[in-house]
Design a protein around this motif. Sequence first.
Motif, PDB file in Angstrom:
ATOM      1  N   SER A   1       9.890 150.015 -19.345  1.00 17.10           N
ATOM      2  CA  SER A   1       9.841 148.573 -19.082  1.00 17.10           C
ATOM      3  C   SER A   1      10.444 147.779 -20.228  1.00 17.10           C
ATOM      4  O   SER A   1      11.151 146.782 -20.012  1.00 17.10           O
ATOM      5  CB  SER A   1       8.396 148.129 -18.835  1.00 17.10           C
ATOM      6  OG  SER A   1       7.908 148.651 -17.614  1.00 17.10           O
ATOM      7  N   ALA A   2      10.165 148.199 -21.455  1.00 19.08           N
ATOM      8  CA  ALA A   2      10.725 147.505 -22.610  1.00 19.08           C
ATOM      9  C   ALA A   2      12.243 147.649 -22.646  1.00 19.08           C
ATOM     10  O   ALA A   2      12.966 146.686 -22.907  1.00 19.08           O
ATOM     11  CB  ALA A   2      10.101 148.043 -23.896  1.00 19.08           C
TER      12      ALA A   2
ATOM     13  N   LYS B   1       2.980 148.627 -33.236  1.00 17.84           N
ATOM     14  CA  LYS B   1       2.777 147.423 -34.011  1.00 17.84           C
ATOM     15  C   LYS B   1       3.537 147.546 -35.337  1.00 17.84           C
ATOM     16  O   LYS B   1       3.916 148.652 -35.752  1.00 17.84           O
ATOM     17  CB  LYS B   1       1.286 147.213 -34.267  1.00 17.84           C
ATOM     18  CG  LYS B   1       0.502 146.862 -33.004  1.00 17.84           C
ATOM     19  CD  LYS B   1      -0.988 146.701 -33.281  1.00 17.84           C
ATOM     20  CE  LYS B   1      -1.724 146.285 -32.008  1.00 17.84           C
ATOM     21  NZ  LYS B   1      -3.195 146.186 -32.212  1.00 17.84           N
TER      22      LYS B   1
ATOM     23  N   ASP C   1       1.617 147.562 -29.277  1.00 23.66           N
ATOM     24  CA  ASP C   1       1.630 146.136 -28.968  1.00 23.66           C
ATOM     25  C   ASP C   1       1.854 145.964 -27.469  1.00 23.66           C
ATOM     26  O   ASP C   1       2.848 146.463 -26.931  1.00 23.66           O
ATOM     27  CB  ASP C   1       2.734 145.451 -29.761  1.00 23.66           C
ATOM     28  CG  ASP C   1       2.764 143.951 -29.578  1.00 23.66           C
ATOM     29  OD1 ASP C   1       3.208 143.499 -28.499  1.00 23.66           O
ATOM     30  OD2 ASP C   1       2.340 143.222 -30.490  1.00 23.66           O
ATOM     31  N   ASP C   2       0.958 145.267 -26.795  1.00 23.26           N
ATOM     32  CA  ASP C   2       1.074 145.123 -25.347  1.00 23.26           C
ATOM     33  C   ASP C   2       2.326 144.357 -24.939  1.00 23.26           C
ATOM     34  O   ASP C   2       2.857 144.577 -23.847  1.00 23.26           O
ATOM     35  CB  ASP C   2      -0.163 144.422 -24.781  1.00 23.26           C
ATOM     36  CG  ASP C   2      -1.386 145.326 -24.752  1.00 23.26           C
ATOM     37  OD1 ASP C   2      -1.200 146.559 -24.719  1.00 23.26           O
ATOM     38  OD2 ASP C   2      -2.517 144.805 -24.769  1.00 23.26           O
ATOM     39  N   GLU C   3       2.790 143.462 -25.787  1.00 21.32           N
ATOM     40  CA  GLU C   3       3.968 142.662 -25.439  1.00 21.32           C
ATOM     41  C   GLU C   3       5.254 143.465 -25.611  1.00 21.32           C
ATOM     42  O   GLU C   3       6.073 143.556 -24.697  1.00 21.32           O
ATOM     43  CB  GLU C   3       4.014 141.399 -26.298  1.00 21.32           C
ATOM     44  CG  GLU C   3       5.258 140.537 -26.061  1.00 21.32           C
ATOM     45  CD  GLU C   3       5.405 140.047 -24.629  1.00 21.32           C
ATOM     46  OE1 GLU C   3       6.553 139.842 -24.188  1.00 21.32           O
ATOM     47  OE2 GLU C   3       4.373 139.877 -23.941  1.00 21.32           O
ATOM     48  N   THR C   4       5.461 144.045 -26.785  1.00 15.88           N
ATOM     49  CA  THR C   4       6.683 144.809 -27.024  1.00 15.88           C
ATOM     50  C   THR C   4       6.631 146.179 -26.374  1.00 15.88           C
ATOM     51  O   THR C   4       7.660 146.806 -26.151  1.00 15.88           O
ATOM     52  CB  THR C   4       6.929 145.003 -28.526  1.00 15.88           C
ATOM     53  OG1 THR C   4       5.904 145.855 -29.073  1.00 15.88           O
ATOM     54  CG2 THR C   4       6.926 143.669 -29.250  1.00 15.88           C
ATOM     55  N   ARG C   5       5.421 146.661 -26.098  1.00 17.89           N
ATOM     56  CA  ARG C   5       5.162 147.975 -25.525  1.00 17.89           C
ATOM     57  C   ARG C   5       5.482 149.117 -26.500  1.00 17.89           C
ATOM     58  O   ARG C   5       5.431 150.282 -26.154  1.00 17.89           O
ATOM     59  CB  ARG C   5       5.902 148.170 -24.190  1.00 17.89           C
ATOM     60  CG  ARG C   5       5.581 147.096 -23.170  1.00 17.89           C
ATOM     61  CD  ARG C   5       6.209 147.363 -21.824  1.00 17.89           C
ATOM     62  NE  ARG C   5       5.626 148.518 -21.162  1.00 17.89           N
ATOM     63  CZ  ARG C   5       4.489 148.492 -20.466  1.00 17.89           C
ATOM     64  NH1 ARG C   5       3.802 147.373 -20.361  1.00 17.89           N
ATOM     65  NH2 ARG C   5       4.042 149.585 -19.869  1.00 17.89           N
TER      66      ARG C   5
ATOM     67  N   ARG D   1      14.148 145.454 -20.024  1.00 18.39           N
ATOM     68  CA  ARG D   1      14.238 144.005 -20.246  1.00 18.39           C
ATOM     69  C   ARG D   1      15.616 143.587 -20.736  1.00 18.39           C
ATOM     70  O   ARG D   1      16.092 142.491 -20.425  1.00 18.39           O
ATOM     71  CB  ARG D   1      13.194 143.560 -21.280  1.00 18.39           C
ATOM     72  CG  ARG D   1      11.755 143.651 -20.820  1.00 18.39           C
ATOM     73  CD  ARG D   1      10.818 143.376 -21.993  1.00 18.39           C
ATOM     74  NE  ARG D   1       9.411 143.484 -21.615  1.00 18.39           N
ATOM     75  CZ  ARG D   1       8.405 143.472 -22.478  1.00 18.39           C
ATOM     76  NH1 ARG D   1       8.667 143.359 -23.783  1.00 18.39           N
ATOM     77  NH2 ARG D   1       7.164 143.574 -22.059  1.00 18.39           N
TER      78      ARG D   1
ATOM     79  N   HIS E   1       3.634 153.034 -22.754  1.00 18.43           N
ATOM     80  CA  HIS E   1       3.589 152.873 -24.204  1.00 18.43           C
ATOM     81  C   HIS E   1       3.888 154.163 -24.963  1.00 18.43           C
ATOM     82  O   HIS E   1       3.626 154.241 -26.160  1.00 18.43           O
ATOM     83  CB  HIS E   1       2.233 152.333 -24.651  1.00 18.43           C
ATOM     84  CG  HIS E   1       1.847 151.029 -24.034  1.00 18.43           C
ATOM     85  ND1 HIS E   1       2.442 149.837 -24.372  1.00 18.43           N
ATOM     86  CD2 HIS E   1       0.923 150.726 -23.090  1.00 18.43           C
ATOM     87  CE1 HIS E   1       1.904 148.851 -23.678  1.00 18.43           C
ATOM     88  NE2 HIS E   1       0.991 149.357 -22.887  1.00 18.43           N
TER      89      HIS E   1
END
Length: 258
Positions: free
Chosen positions: A112-113, A193, A186-190, A116, A83
């Motif tokens: 990781s983001a 927010k 944000d854990d999803e988007t990494r 994708r 992150h």
Amino acid sequence: MIDVVSAAWLADRLGGVRVVDVRDGWEFDGIGHLPGAASIPFDEFRSADGDVGMLPGRDVWERLLSNAGVAVDDHVVAYDDTHGVFAARFLVTALLYGHDPEKLHLLDGDFSAWNRERETTSDASDVVETTYEVSAPESTPLVDFETVEAALDDPEAVIVDTRDPEEFAAGHLPGAANLDWRELVDDETRGLKPRDELDAILNDVGVASDRRIILYCNTARRISHTYVVLSHLGYETVEFYEGSLTEWNARDGALVEE
């Protein structure tokens, strides 16, 4: 200011900026990395025996950036796979050693983001060594033990503990507000927010842009991320307690438990 840039922003500028990967070397080589990135693992610029607090030391920093092909006038984009907290530490270190803050950028999201939707590679990057030289910054956000101790009685100051709530409850500076750095990502988007959510989170703990903000954690890693976020959001008076609780405890600074 250090800013936070999107993957799209960086994708349009690959080749024109110096990209630095601060993950472990085995991740860089074995999992892959952004095209053209240079590897400067976090552990190589993290030392308690350097210039101030946890800084690595002038000679170490100059060697690392020279070997990575970073020039003093380069735009630098740093990333990790956590992150951005380790990459932020790299950028703050660069700031404290005199790199132009307008040329320091944190990738919004992480490896990781990026992976994708965009290309990564395991090929060795073509890095041309430079001769990087540290300079004194025009101004510094660093504050020392005495400054933070005096700020405990300053009604205009907001002292911010960026550790998790359990650590905060176990012992924190008197009057400190708790802002776990991970609340800003944000854990999803990494990545970060949205701005309205960030503003609400910051306002809830009294972190306002017109206040004097002093950041601390344990060893100055987590406050690096919060410092970069506040810088990106336009906060002007953000102070960085490099010694953090490592020094505070060693000097018997006052603590409060909850």
